[in-house]
Scaffold this motif. Sequence first.
Motif, short mmCIF file in Angstrom:
data_model
loop_
_atom_site.label_atom_id
_atom_site.label_comp_id
_atom_site.label_asym_id
_atom_site.label_seq_id
_atom_site.Cartn_x
_atom_site.Cartn_y
_atom_site.Cartn_z
N PHE A 250 0.87 -1.18 0.00
CA PHE A 250 0.00 0.00 0.00
C PHE A 250 0.91 1.23 0.00
CE2 PHE A 250 -2.50 -3.37 1.73
CZ PHE A 250 -3.80 -3.12 1.36
N VAL A 251 0.90 1.99 -1.07
CA VAL A 251 1.81 3.12 -1.20
C VAL A 251 1.05 4.37 -1.58
CG1 VAL A 251 3.73 1.62 -1.90
CG2 VAL A 251 2.28 2.65 -3.65
N GLY A 252 1.73 5.51 -1.45
CA GLY A 252 1.18 6.80 -1.82
C GLY A 252 2.29 7.75 -2.18
N LEU A 253 1.94 9.02 -2.37
CA LEU A 253 2.92 10.06 -2.70
C LEU A 253 2.85 11.16 -1.65
CD1 LEU A 253 2.53 10.50 -6.57
CD2 LEU A 253 4.33 9.30 -5.36
N ASN A 254 4.03 11.64 -1.24
CA ASN A 254 4.06 12.77 -0.31
C ASN A 254 4.12 14.08 -1.07
OD1 ASN A 254 6.69 12.99 -1.20
ND2 ASN A 254 7.59 12.21 0.68
N HIS A 255 4.32 15.18 -0.36
CA HIS A 255 4.31 16.49 -1.00
C HIS A 255 5.58 16.76 -1.80
CE1 HIS A 255 6.26 16.60 2.78
NE2 HIS A 255 6.55 17.87 2.77
N TYR A 256 6.55 15.85 -1.76
CA TYR A 256 7.73 15.96 -2.63
C TYR A 256 7.62 15.01 -3.82
CZ TYR A 256 10.01 18.53 1.14
OH TYR A 256 10.34 19.47 2.09
N ARG A 257 6.46 14.41 -4.01
CA ARG A 257 6.22 13.42 -5.08
C ARG A 257 7.12 12.20 -4.91
NH1 ARG A 257 3.05 14.93 -9.11
NH2 ARG A 257 3.92 13.34 -10.50
N SER A 258 7.47 11.88 -3.68
CA SER A 258 8.25 10.69 -3.37
C SER A 258 7.32 9.61 -2.82
CB SER A 258 9.34 11.00 -2.34
OG SER A 258 10.24 11.96 -2.85
N THR A 259 7.67 8.37 -3.08
CA THR A 259 6.84 7.25 -2.65
C THR A 259 6.94 7.03 -1.15
OG1 THR A 259 7.15 6.17 -4.80
CG2 THR A 259 6.36 4.80 -2.98
N VAL A 260 5.81 6.86 -0.51
CA VAL A 260 5.76 6.51 0.92
C VAL A 260 4.96 5.22 1.05
CG1 VAL A 260 6.05 8.83 1.86
CG2 VAL A 260 3.78 8.06 1.20
N ILE A 261 5.33 4.39 2.00
CA ILE A 261 4.70 3.10 2.20
C ILE A 261 3.77 3.16 3.40
CG2 ILE A 261 5.11 0.65 2.64
CD1 ILE A 261 7.79 0.91 1.29
N PHE A 262 2.52 2.79 3.18
CA PHE A 262 1.53 2.79 4.26
C PHE A 262 1.43 1.42 4.93
CE2 PHE A 262 -0.62 5.96 1.26
CZ PHE A 262 0.09 7.01 1.79
N GLY A 263 1.81 0.39 4.26
CA GLY A 263 1.72 -0.96 4.80
C GLY A 263 2.01 -1.97 3.71
N CYS A 264 2.23 -3.22 4.10
CA CYS A 264 2.52 -4.29 3.15
C CYS A 264 1.78 -5.54 3.58
CB CYS A 264 4.02 -4.58 3.08
SG CYS A 264 5.02 -3.20 2.50
N GLY A 265 1.42 -6.34 2.58
CA GLY A 265 0.71 -7.57 2.88
C GLY A 265 1.04 -8.67 1.89
N ILE A 266 0.74 -9.89 2.28
CA ILE A 266 0.91 -11.07 1.44
C ILE A 266 -0.35 -11.91 1.58
CG2 ILE A 266 2.21 -13.20 1.06
CD1 ILE A 266 4.67 -11.82 2.09
N ILE A 267 -0.89 -12.34 0.45
CA ILE A 267 -2.08 -13.19 0.46
C ILE A 267 -1.80 -14.43 -0.38
CG2 ILE A 267 -3.77 -11.36 0.87
CD1 ILE A 267 -4.25 -11.20 -2.11
N SER A 268 -2.56 -15.49 -0.09
CA SER A 268 -2.32 -16.75 -0.79
C SER A 268 -3.04 -16.81 -2.13
CB SER A 268 -2.76 -17.93 0.09
OG SER A 268 -4.14 -17.82 0.42
N HIS A 269 -4.24 -16.26 -2.20
CA HIS A 269 -5.03 -16.31 -3.43
C HIS A 269 -5.67 -14.95 -3.68
CE1 HIS A 269 -4.76 -20.56 -2.22
NE2 HIS A 269 -4.78 -20.81 -3.52
N GLU A 270 -5.76 -14.59 -4.93
CA GLU A 270 -6.34 -13.30 -5.31
C GLU A 270 -7.85 -13.44 -5.44
OE1 GLU A 270 -3.73 -10.79 -8.04
OE2 GLU A 270 -3.06 -12.82 -8.53
N THR A 271 -8.49 -13.60 -4.30
CA THR A 271 -9.95 -13.68 -4.25
C THR A 271 -10.50 -12.45 -3.56
OG1 THR A 271 -9.91 -14.87 -2.13
CG2 THR A 271 -9.82 -16.20 -4.14
N TYR A 275 -8.88 -10.18 -0.40
CA TYR A 275 -8.68 -8.74 -0.48
C TYR A 275 -9.52 -8.01 0.57
CZ TYR A 275 -5.95 -9.03 -4.77
OH TYR A 275 -4.97 -9.28 -5.68
N GLU A 276 -10.71 -8.53 0.85
CA GLU A 276 -11.54 -7.90 1.89
C GLU A 276 -10.83 -7.99 3.25
OE1 GLU A 276 -15.54 -9.25 2.09
OE2 GLU A 276 -15.88 -9.05 -0.08
N TRP A 277 -10.24 -9.15 3.55
CA TRP A 277 -9.50 -9.28 4.80
C TRP A 277 -8.33 -8.30 4.86
CZ3 TRP A 277 -4.35 -10.62 5.54
CH2 TRP A 277 -3.96 -10.83 6.86
N MET A 278 -7.63 -8.17 3.73
CA MET A 278 -6.48 -7.27 3.68
C MET A 278 -6.90 -5.82 3.89
SD MET A 278 -3.15 -7.18 3.16
CE MET A 278 -2.79 -8.70 2.29
N LEU A 279 -7.97 -5.38 3.20
CA LEU A 279 -8.43 -3.99 3.32
C LEU A 279 -9.02 -3.71 4.70
CD1 LEU A 279 -10.08 -3.44 -0.19
CD2 LEU A 279 -7.81 -2.74 0.58
#
Length: 470
Positions: A250-271, A275-279
């Motif tokens: 989960f990433v975004g952009l700060n006021h310098y247009r640089s990438t910032v990371i809000f969080g990271c996750g790993i899932i077993s299947h793309e269902t 994704y609901e559990w991750m969000l």
Amino acid sequence: MADLSEEALSEYYEIVSNMFGSEDEGFQFYNNYALEKGSSVRKSYVEWDNDNRDLLNLRKFVCSREGFRESKYMKNGNRKRKARNISRVGCRARLVVAQVKETGWWYVKDFIDEHNHPLATQELACMLRSHRRICEEQKVSIVEMEISRILKHQIMDILEMRYGGFDIVGCTDRDIYNFSYSYKRETIAAARQDKDPEFFFTYLVDADGHLNGLFWSDSQSLLDYEAFGDVVIFDSRCRTNRYNMPFVPFVGLNHYRSTVIFGCGIISHETSEAYEWMLQTFSADMAQKHPISVITDGDLAMQRAIRVVWPNSNHRLCGCEFKEDCLYGISGSCRKLECIGTPCSHIFYVLRILEVDELLKCCIPDRWTMSAKSASPPTRKNNMYDYSTSLGRYRELRNLSHATSSRASQCIESFPCFKRVLQEEASSTLSNVRNERMRYGPVLPQMVQVDSAKVLDPLHVKGQGALRKD
């Protein structure tokens, strides 16, 4: 052909008459001898004591070019990577040491000094495998320079200049890369929650106990999301782990247009359920603050999960061109600025009619300005990477020795005296230092207490068959 000169025989008898206090002492002796000759050594055959299987009674040290490469590695087949150059040529040079059980001393049982390959010159022998190592003081300097954001190849240049040549440094730039990678991996793998109170992680397992999902974030992620979490970008196209599980940053952009990371996750299947559990986990970690806009790669399961968990967030596809209709009149206020905090096209139309060249302050969200972080604490970093006390002591001693060395080097009488004092102190100090794992920069954190016995390795996930996007 063996060298039978008087000098060679004298050297042979001198070597075979040596006695060593341990196996490691014997290896260091043979490795130093190989350095003078221009070869590299490695440990080979070993025999264990019949009465105590934890004790060695024989060890063979061989030339690094001993033996031959196995036939299964000689066949190319469908090999994707280029095979390494042949390094083993059946060299018979070796030193075998055995232990006297009654005394515990090691003696030379066999010694062959015949090489069937060219030896390295004295200038290049130090670059051979068994002679390259990063000493403790170099590791401290490397960590310090990395903290100062000095690049790896620049660190090597600094070490060469400090020691007076690459042959004196004792390592290569590749060794520095490998050390930095392993050091960071150890530090991150042992990150502890009590050093970062806001560190958060959770996981999901299936009925059999296999890992199905994992999410984590730290205090910096929380602060960045508070300031720049109006737009969140995430996709699951990265599958670089051994289980082929989708990695979801989960990433975004700060006021310098640089990438910032809000969080990271790993899932077993793309269902959609995954994704609901991750969000839902992400929202719970971020105090139920939903983003204004979400940009994804267009996965259908991901779209369904966004509509369920973040129904009021605008969903856009990554790579699309966003076009707005041109408005030539005002049919009423859309109240976009009051509702979501961003100016609408009606405001820009009115400002153009009024020939206003500057945007009003009320139309500019704080996250677009240089003061976007003003609401956050002045120190945005936590104390997770506090420096160790050993590093502080090292810095104090280093600065003192540098100043004294500078003055002593300018005096012919003081130089040998100061050198002798350092050598005596170094020998006495090293004998009292315990041989244990040292930390050179950040304090090694402790592992978060997790009942890992209930979590099994995840199952390997089969790909969906879609072409990888470049």
